[in-house]
Design a protein around this motif. Structure first.
Motif, PDB file in Angstrom:
ATOM      1  N   PHE A  76     -13.143  -4.234   2.147  1.00 52.31           N
ATOM      2  CA  PHE A  76     -11.733  -4.370   2.529  1.00 52.31           C
ATOM      3  C   PHE A  76     -10.783  -3.862   1.447  1.00 52.31           C
ATOM      4  O   PHE A  76      -9.578  -3.862   1.629  1.00 52.31           O
ATOM      5  CB  PHE A  76     -11.398  -5.829   2.878  1.00 52.31           C
ATOM      6  N   CYS A  77     -11.306  -3.429   0.311  1.00 49.42           N
ATOM      7  CA  CYS A  77     -10.478  -2.994  -0.816  1.00 49.42           C
ATOM      8  C   CYS A  77     -10.005  -1.553  -0.647  1.00 49.42           C
ATOM      9  O   CYS A  77     -10.586  -0.785   0.106  1.00 49.42           O
ATOM     10  CB  CYS A  77     -11.279  -3.109  -2.102  1.00 49.42           C
ATOM     11  N   ASP A  78      -8.957  -1.203  -1.392  1.00 51.11           N
ATOM     12  CA  ASP A  78      -8.448   0.173  -1.368  1.00 51.11           C
ATOM     13  C   ASP A  78      -9.409   1.126  -2.069  1.00 51.11           C
ATOM     14  O   ASP A  78      -9.623   2.240  -1.612  1.00 51.11           O
ATOM     15  CB  ASP A  78      -7.071   0.227  -2.037  1.00 51.11           C
ATOM     16  N   PHE A  79      -9.959   0.704  -3.204  1.00 53.26           N
ATOM     17  CA  PHE A  79     -10.989   1.450  -3.925  1.00 53.26           C
ATOM     18  C   PHE A  79     -12.221   0.553  -3.975  1.00 53.26           C
ATOM     19  O   PHE A  79     -12.196  -0.496  -4.622  1.00 53.26           O
ATOM     20  CB  PHE A  79     -10.557   1.764  -5.365  1.00 53.26           C
ATOM     21  N   VAL A  80     -13.267   0.957  -3.299  1.00 60.32           N
ATOM     22  CA  VAL A  80     -14.504   0.169  -3.272  1.00 60.32           C
ATOM     23  C   VAL A  80     -15.449   0.712  -4.338  1.00 60.32           C
ATOM     24  O   VAL A  80     -15.752   1.901  -4.359  1.00 60.32           O
ATOM     25  CB  VAL A  80     -15.175   0.231  -1.885  1.00 60.32           C
ATOM     26  N   ILE A  81     -15.894  -0.169  -5.217  1.00 55.63           N
ATOM     27  CA  ILE A  81     -16.847   0.196  -6.261  1.00 55.63           C
ATOM     28  C   ILE A  81     -18.232  -0.241  -5.797  1.00 55.63           C
ATOM     29  O   ILE A  81     -18.469  -1.431  -5.582  1.00 55.63           O
ATOM     30  CB  ILE A  81     -16.515  -0.497  -7.598  1.00 55.63           C
ATOM     31  N   LEU A  82     -19.120   0.714  -5.634  1.00 55.65           N
ATOM     32  CA  LEU A  82     -20.508   0.413  -5.270  1.00 55.65           C
ATOM     33  C   LEU A  82     -21.283   0.208  -6.560  1.00 55.65           C
ATOM     34  O   LEU A  82     -21.566   1.151  -7.282  1.00 55.65           O
ATOM     35  CB  LEU A  82     -21.096   1.555  -4.440  1.00 55.65           C
ATOM     36  N   ASP A  83     -21.574  -1.032  -6.868  1.00 52.78           N
ATOM     37  CA  ASP A  83     -22.201  -1.385  -8.131  1.00 52.78           C
ATOM     38  C   ASP A  83     -23.443  -2.233  -7.883  1.00 52.78           C
ATOM     39  O   ASP A  83     -23.353  -3.446  -7.721  1.00 52.78           O
ATOM     40  CB  ASP A  83     -21.194  -2.153  -8.995  1.00 52.78           C
ATOM     41  N   PRO A  84     -24.629  -1.611  -7.846  1.00 49.56           N
ATOM     42  CA  PRO A  84     -25.853  -2.347  -7.565  1.00 49.56           C
ATOM     43  C   PRO A  84     -26.159  -3.427  -8.604  1.00 49.56           C
ATOM     44  O   PRO A  84     -26.876  -4.381  -8.315  1.00 49.56           O
ATOM     45  CB  PRO A  84     -26.941  -1.281  -7.542  1.00 49.56           C
ATOM     46  N   GLN A  85     -25.614  -3.323  -9.799  1.00 52.52           N
ATOM     47  CA  GLN A  85     -25.858  -4.333 -10.829  1.00 52.52           C
ATOM     48  C   GLN A  85     -24.875  -5.501 -10.735  1.00 52.52           C
ATOM     49  O   GLN A  85     -24.939  -6.429 -11.534  1.00 52.52           O
ATOM     50  CB  GLN A  85     -25.806  -3.702 -12.215  1.00 52.52           C
ATOM     51  N   ASP A 100      -6.177  -8.046 -14.061  1.00 55.02           N
ATOM     52  CA  ASP A 100      -7.481  -8.601 -13.721  1.00 55.02           C
ATOM     53  C   ASP A 100      -7.245  -9.826 -12.841  1.00 55.02           C
ATOM     54  O   ASP A 100      -6.380 -10.658 -13.131  1.00 55.02           O
ATOM     55  CB  ASP A 100      -8.240  -8.998 -14.992  1.00 55.02           C
ATOM     56  N   LEU A 101      -7.973  -9.931 -11.749  1.00 52.26           N
ATOM     57  CA  LEU A 101      -7.759 -10.993 -10.761  1.00 52.26           C
ATOM     58  C   LEU A 101      -8.705 -12.177 -10.948  1.00 52.26           C
ATOM     59  O   LEU A 101      -9.079 -12.834  -9.985  1.00 52.26           O
ATOM     60  CB  LEU A 101      -7.882 -10.407  -9.349  1.00 52.26           C
ATOM     61  N   GLY A 102      -9.083 -12.447 -12.184  1.00 48.98           N
ATOM     62  CA  GLY A 102     -10.012 -13.541 -12.449  1.00 48.98           C
ATOM     63  C   GLY A 102     -11.458 -13.131 -12.231  1.00 48.98           C
ATOM     64  O   GLY A 102     -12.284 -13.956 -11.845  1.00 48.98           O
ATOM     65  N   SER A 103     -11.753 -11.869 -12.477  1.00 48.51           N
ATOM     66  CA  SER A 103     -13.110 -11.355 -12.250  1.00 48.51           C
ATOM     67  C   SER A 103     -14.123 -12.055 -13.147  1.00 48.51           C
ATOM     68  O   SER A 103     -13.783 -12.569 -14.219  1.00 48.51           O
ATOM     69  CB  SER A 103     -13.141  -9.846 -12.518  1.00 48.51           C
ATOM     70  N   SER A 104     -15.368 -12.059 -12.714  1.00 45.54           N
ATOM     71  CA  SER A 104     -16.442 -12.716 -13.471  1.00 45.54           C
ATOM     72  C   SER A 104     -16.721 -12.038 -14.812  1.00 45.54           C
ATOM     73  O   SER A 104     -16.959 -12.701 -15.814  1.00 45.54           O
ATOM     74  CB  SER A 104     -17.738 -12.724 -12.655  1.00 45.54           C
ATOM     75  N   ASN A 105     -16.691 -10.709 -14.824  1.00 47.46           N
ATOM     76  CA  ASN A 105     -17.074  -9.966 -16.023  1.00 47.46           C
ATOM     77  C   ASN A 105     -15.908  -9.328 -16.763  1.00 47.46           C
ATOM     78  O   ASN A 105     -16.112  -8.624 -17.748  1.00 47.46           O
ATOM     79  CB  ASN A 105     -18.110  -8.898 -15.662  1.00 47.46           C
ATOM     80  N   GLY A 106     -14.712  -9.542 -16.304  1.00 46.42           N
ATOM     81  CA  GLY A 106     -13.537  -9.077 -17.029  1.00 46.42           C
ATOM     82  C   GLY A 106     -13.181  -7.619 -16.820  1.00 46.42           C
ATOM     83  O   GLY A 106     -13.924  -6.845 -16.223  1.00 46.42           O
ATOM     84  N   THR A 107     -12.005  -7.275 -17.327  1.00 41.73           N
ATOM     85  CA  THR A 107     -11.484  -5.909 -17.323  1.00 41.73           C
ATOM     86  C   THR A 107     -11.070  -5.591 -18.750  1.00 41.73           C
ATOM     87  O   THR A 107     -10.493  -6.432 -19.443  1.00 41.73           O
ATOM     88  CB  THR A 107     -10.273  -5.799 -16.382  1.00 41.73           C
ATOM     89  N   TYR A 108     -11.366  -4.372 -19.181  1.00 46.32           N
ATOM     90  CA  TYR A 108     -11.111  -3.961 -20.555  1.00 46.32           C
ATOM     91  C   TYR A 108     -10.214  -2.730 -20.577  1.00 46.32           C
ATOM     92  O   TYR A 108     -10.376  -1.819 -19.774  1.00 46.32           O
ATOM     93  CB  TYR A 108     -12.427  -3.643 -21.263  1.00 46.32           C
ATOM     94  N   VAL A 109      -9.281  -2.724 -21.503  1.00 45.25           N
ATOM     95  CA  VAL A 109      -8.432  -1.554 -21.735  1.00 45.25           C
ATOM     96  C   VAL A 109      -8.655  -1.132 -23.180  1.00 45.25           C
ATOM     97  O   VAL A 109      -8.430  -1.926 -24.109  1.00 45.25           O
ATOM     98  CB  VAL A 109      -6.942  -1.864 -21.473  1.00 45.25           C
ATOM     99  N   ASN A 110      -9.144   0.081 -23.350  1.00 47.94           N
ATOM    100  CA  ASN A 110      -9.458   0.616 -24.680  1.00 47.94           C
ATOM    101  C   ASN A 110     -10.382  -0.325 -25.465  1.00 47.94           C
ATOM    102  O   ASN A 110     -10.214  -0.537 -26.658  1.00 47.94           O
ATOM    103  CB  ASN A 110      -8.175   0.904 -25.460  1.00 47.94           C
ATOM    104  N   GLY A 111     -11.357  -0.906 -24.756  1.00 46.59           N
ATOM    105  CA  GLY A 111     -12.356  -1.747 -25.391  1.00 46.59           C
ATOM    106  C   GLY A 111     -11.952  -3.194 -25.620  1.00 46.59           C
ATOM    107  O   GLY A 111     -12.753  -3.991 -26.089  1.00 46.59           O
ATOM    108  N   ARG A 112     -10.727  -3.564 -25.259  1.00 45.44           N
ATOM    109  CA  ARG A 112     -10.273  -4.941 -25.449  1.00 45.44           C
ATOM    110  C   ARG A 112     -10.119  -5.628 -24.104  1.00 45.44           C
ATOM    111  O   ARG A 112      -9.479  -5.101 -23.196  1.00 45.44           O
ATOM    112  CB  ARG A 112      -8.932  -4.948 -26.173  1.00 45.44           C
TER     113      ARG A 112
END
Length: 90
Positions: free
Chosen positions: A11-20, A42-54
């Protein structure tokens, strides 16, 4: 200002197919601010979002430009070039 949802569900605008399963069902939202800047949240994702490694804080918008490197989880690069040419921004 229009925003898009980037995540692992169809249902997302950009779907990421990530088998891991590093990318969450509702991972990040992106708003285009102008031709040179986006606001990414970041919408409270489990693994986070990083910008320039942070890791960015959940639910706290961060501005990114064309030269910034964005990753979903620590190692799944978001191809930001696709955001700059996304045809539905208008």
């Amino acid at each position: 200002m229009q925003s898009i949802l980037i995540a692992s569900r169809p249902f997302c605008d950009f779907v990421i197919l990530d088998p891991q399963r590093r990318v969450s069902r509702r991972h990040v939202s992106v708003k285009r601010v102008n031709d040179n800047k986006f606001e990414i949240t970041d919408l409270g994702s489990s693994n986070g979002t990083y910008v320039n490694g942070r890791k960015i804080s959940s639910h706290q918008p961060v501005f990114v430009g064309k030269s910034d490197k964005v990753t979903l989880s620590i190692d799944y690069p978001l191809e930001t070039v696709k955001l700059w040419v996304y045809r539905d921004w208008e």
